[in-house]
Design an enzyme around this catalytic site. Structure first.
Site, short mmCIF file in Angstrom:
data_model
loop_
_atom_site.label_atom_id
_atom_site.label_comp_id
_atom_site.label_asym_id
_atom_site.label_seq_id
_atom_site.Cartn_x
_atom_site.Cartn_y
_atom_site.Cartn_z
N CYS A 115 0.87 -1.40 -0.03
CA CYS A 115 -0.14 0.04 0.02
C CYS A 115 0.99 1.31 -0.02
O CYS A 115 0.50 2.27 -0.31
CB CYS A 115 -1.05 0.07 1.32
SG CYS A 115 -2.11 -1.41 1.04
N HIS A 252 -3.13 7.59 1.83
CA HIS A 252 -3.63 6.17 1.40
C HIS A 252 -5.01 6.11 1.85
O HIS A 252 -5.26 6.14 3.20
CB HIS A 252 -2.63 5.20 2.03
CG HIS A 252 -3.21 3.81 1.87
ND1 HIS A 252 -3.38 3.30 0.52
CD2 HIS A 252 -3.03 2.58 2.63
CE1 HIS A 252 -3.97 2.13 0.74
NE2 HIS A 252 -3.64 1.57 2.03
N ASN A 282 -9.82 -0.08 -0.32
CA ASN A 282 -8.46 0.20 -0.33
C ASN A 282 -7.90 -0.39 -1.66
O ASN A 282 -8.02 -1.58 -1.69
CB ASN A 282 -8.20 -0.45 1.07
CG ASN A 282 -6.45 -0.66 1.17
OD1 ASN A 282 -5.80 0.00 0.19
ND2 ASN A 282 -6.05 -0.95 2.23
N1 COA Z 1 -18.53 -7.73 9.18
C1 COA Z 1 -19.10 -8.07 10.31
N2 COA Z 1 -18.42 -8.27 11.48
C2 COA Z 1 -17.14 -8.29 11.33
C3 COA Z 1 -16.75 -8.16 10.10
C4 COA Z 1 -17.51 -7.87 8.95
N3 COA Z 1 -16.81 -7.53 7.67
N4 COA Z 1 -15.20 -8.34 10.13
C5 COA Z 1 -14.97 -8.53 11.48
N5 COA Z 1 -16.27 -8.36 12.10
C6 COA Z 1 -16.26 -9.01 13.38
C7 COA Z 1 -15.24 -9.60 14.18
O1 COA Z 1 -15.43 -11.02 14.03
C8 COA Z 1 -15.22 -9.37 15.63
O2 COA Z 1 -16.44 -10.18 16.23
P1 COA Z 1 -16.35 -10.73 17.65
O3 COA Z 1 -16.33 -9.60 18.57
O4 COA Z 1 -17.72 -11.36 17.84
O5 COA Z 1 -15.02 -11.50 17.59
C9 COA Z 1 -15.86 -7.90 15.52
O6 COA Z 1 -16.43 -7.53 14.25
C10 COA Z 1 -14.91 -6.65 16.00
O7 COA Z 1 -13.74 -7.03 15.22
P2 COA Z 1 -12.48 -6.17 15.38
O8 COA Z 1 -11.29 -6.89 14.19
O9 COA Z 1 -12.21 -5.96 16.69
O10 COA Z 1 -12.93 -4.86 14.81
P3 COA Z 1 -12.16 -3.63 14.60
O11 COA Z 1 -12.99 -2.57 15.19
O12 COA Z 1 -10.84 -3.60 14.65
O13 COA Z 1 -12.31 -3.27 12.90
C11 COA Z 1 -11.03 -3.61 10.99
C12 COA Z 1 -11.81 -4.26 12.00
C13 COA Z 1 -10.54 -4.62 9.96
C14 COA Z 1 -12.05 -2.75 10.09
C15 COA Z 1 -9.93 -2.48 11.77
O14 COA Z 1 -9.13 -3.26 12.35
C16 COA Z 1 -9.10 -1.85 10.67
O15 COA Z 1 -9.62 -1.07 9.99
N6 COA Z 1 -7.77 -2.15 10.48
C17 COA Z 1 -6.91 -1.72 9.83
C18 COA Z 1 -7.08 -2.38 8.41
C19 COA Z 1 -6.38 -1.87 7.41
O16 COA Z 1 -6.57 -0.72 6.98
N7 COA Z 1 -5.54 -2.67 6.70
C20 COA Z 1 -4.80 -2.30 5.30
C21 COA Z 1 -3.53 -1.36 5.78
S1 COA Z 1 -2.75 -0.83 4.34
#
Ligand code: COA
Length: 325
Positions: A115, A252, A282
């Site tokens: 990225c 980004h 993304n």
């Molecule tokens: N739909 C519904 N529920 C989802 C889901 C989806 N698409 N993806 C994950 N969940 C659930 C998880 O299973 C978890 O459930 P649980 O509490 O029963 O275990 C819950 O949602 C919370 O998950 P969590 O991973 O703690 O959520 P979060 O608030 O951290 O959000 C992201 C997840 C991925 C959106 C967030 O962590 C993020 O944006 N991270 C950065 C990712 C990124 O930008 N990567 C590329 C960088 S270049």
């Protein structure tokens, strides 16, 4: 004394025709439009058609950027293409674009920083131009991330999309001050110890497969805000400028919450941040040039504006590029 700068002569972009909404994703995995919008800001993404490759997207973005810059193919000295989803393991996707543009001289290669790829590619091209090894460069970010997603993993497949963006850089003389048009500073970083937080579990030398993207989302989020705000500060300091001088932050486009948190941490008002993540999701190395093209086409970014691009990705890699438009 004069100082050689790399000026942005034009931008272009391309998005595949197919748009996939969050509701469509909810038919594939256990998710919902509400969850995706609340946690990421993403509303839709573009997905490449069967057989549509990274070089197909890159070629369209490049043709648009060359037209915008009013630069002919035979004026190009180099192509640097950032991608983590090349058409083939080799040769470089940049050489496919070179051939299809009809460019028969100069050199072309890929840069792989996931990225952060576009920011890395801008820094590489800027160094070639400032060292007088090239006068005119085509810098591309192009991805077909849909090909490396695990479409059964709701934690990752909802976050990414396909697309391409490109800029043409041309060397010009300035006086070396922060008022010069062109790239004023670039800063790159990597920390390979963070491999396990964001990687693809395949490759020609390890598994002989393409593999799928794997991510520890929460940890990526936390590192992104810290690393991005610190590299923004370093890059501004290199040019003797501060956050108050920035006209536009072009980050980004990973996640709306990362964009908001980073802008808050560096003290930049949200109205000076270019946000396209709602429409593109993304798109990895393509996200910054896609956002640049959107914001120059609609007249927000104007000649003379100070534009700060930043990105972070797998590796981890991260970096920033500061340019006066
Ligand atoms: N739909 C519904 N529920 C989802 C889901 C989806 N698409 N993806 C994950 N969940 C659930 C998880 O299973 C978890 O459930 P649980 O509490 O029963 O275990 C819950 O949602 C919370 O998950 P969590 O991973 O703690 O959520 P979060 O608030 O951290 O959000 C992201 C997840 C991925 C959106 C967030 O962590 C993020 O944006 N991270 C950065 C990712 C990124 O930008 N990567 C590329 C960088 S270049």
């Amino acid at each position: 004394m004069t100082f050689r700068r790399s000026q942005v002569a034009g931008c272009g972009s391309y998005l595949p025709a197919r748009v996939m909404t969050n509701d469509e994703l909810a038919e594939i995995v256990d998710t919902s439009d509400e969850w995706i919008v609340a946690r990421t800001g993403i509303e839709r993404r573009h997905i490449a058609a069967d057989g549509e490759t990274t070089s197909d997207l890159a070629l369209r973005a490049s043709t648009a950027a060359l037209a915008d810059a009013d630069v002919a193919v035979d004026e190009l000295d180099m192509i640097v293409l950032a991608t983590a989803t090349p058409d083939e393991t080799f040769p470089a996707t940049a050489t496919a674009v070179q051939a299809r543009l009809g460019m028969t001289r100069g050199f072309a290669f890929d840069v792989h920083a996931v990225c952060s790829g576009f920011v890395y590619a801008m820094a590489v091209a800027d160094n070639f131009l400032r060292l007088r090894q090239a006068d005119t460069a085509l810098v591309i970010g192009a991805e077909t991330f849909s090909r490396i997603l695990d479409w059964s993993d709701r934690a990752t497949c909802v976050l990414f999309g396909d697309g391409a963006g490109a800029v043409v850089l041309r060397s010009a003389e300035g006086d070396g001050g922060a008022g010069d048009r062109g790239i004023l500073a670039t800063r790159l970083h990597a920390d390979g110890r963070k491999h396990d937080m964001l990687y693809v579990d395949g490759g020609p030398s390890s598994t002989r497969t393409t593999g799928h993207l794997r991510m520890r989302g929460k940890e990526v989020f936390r590192h992104a805000v810290v690393n991005l705000s610190s590299v923004v500060g370093e890059t501004l300091a290199d040019a003797g400028l501060t956050t108050d001088d920035i006209d536009w932050l072009v980050p980004h486009q990973a996640n709306r919450r990362i964009l908001d948190s980073t802008a808050r941490k560096i003290g930049l008002p949200p109205e000076r941040v270019i946000v396209t993540v709602q429409d593109h999701a993304n798109t990895s190395a393509a996200s910054v040039p896609l956002a640049l093209d959107a914001a120059t086409a609609d007249g927000r970014i104007k000649p003379g504006d100070l534009v700060l691009m930043e990105a972070m990705g797998g590796g981890f890699t991260w970096g920033a590029c500061l340019a006066r438009w």
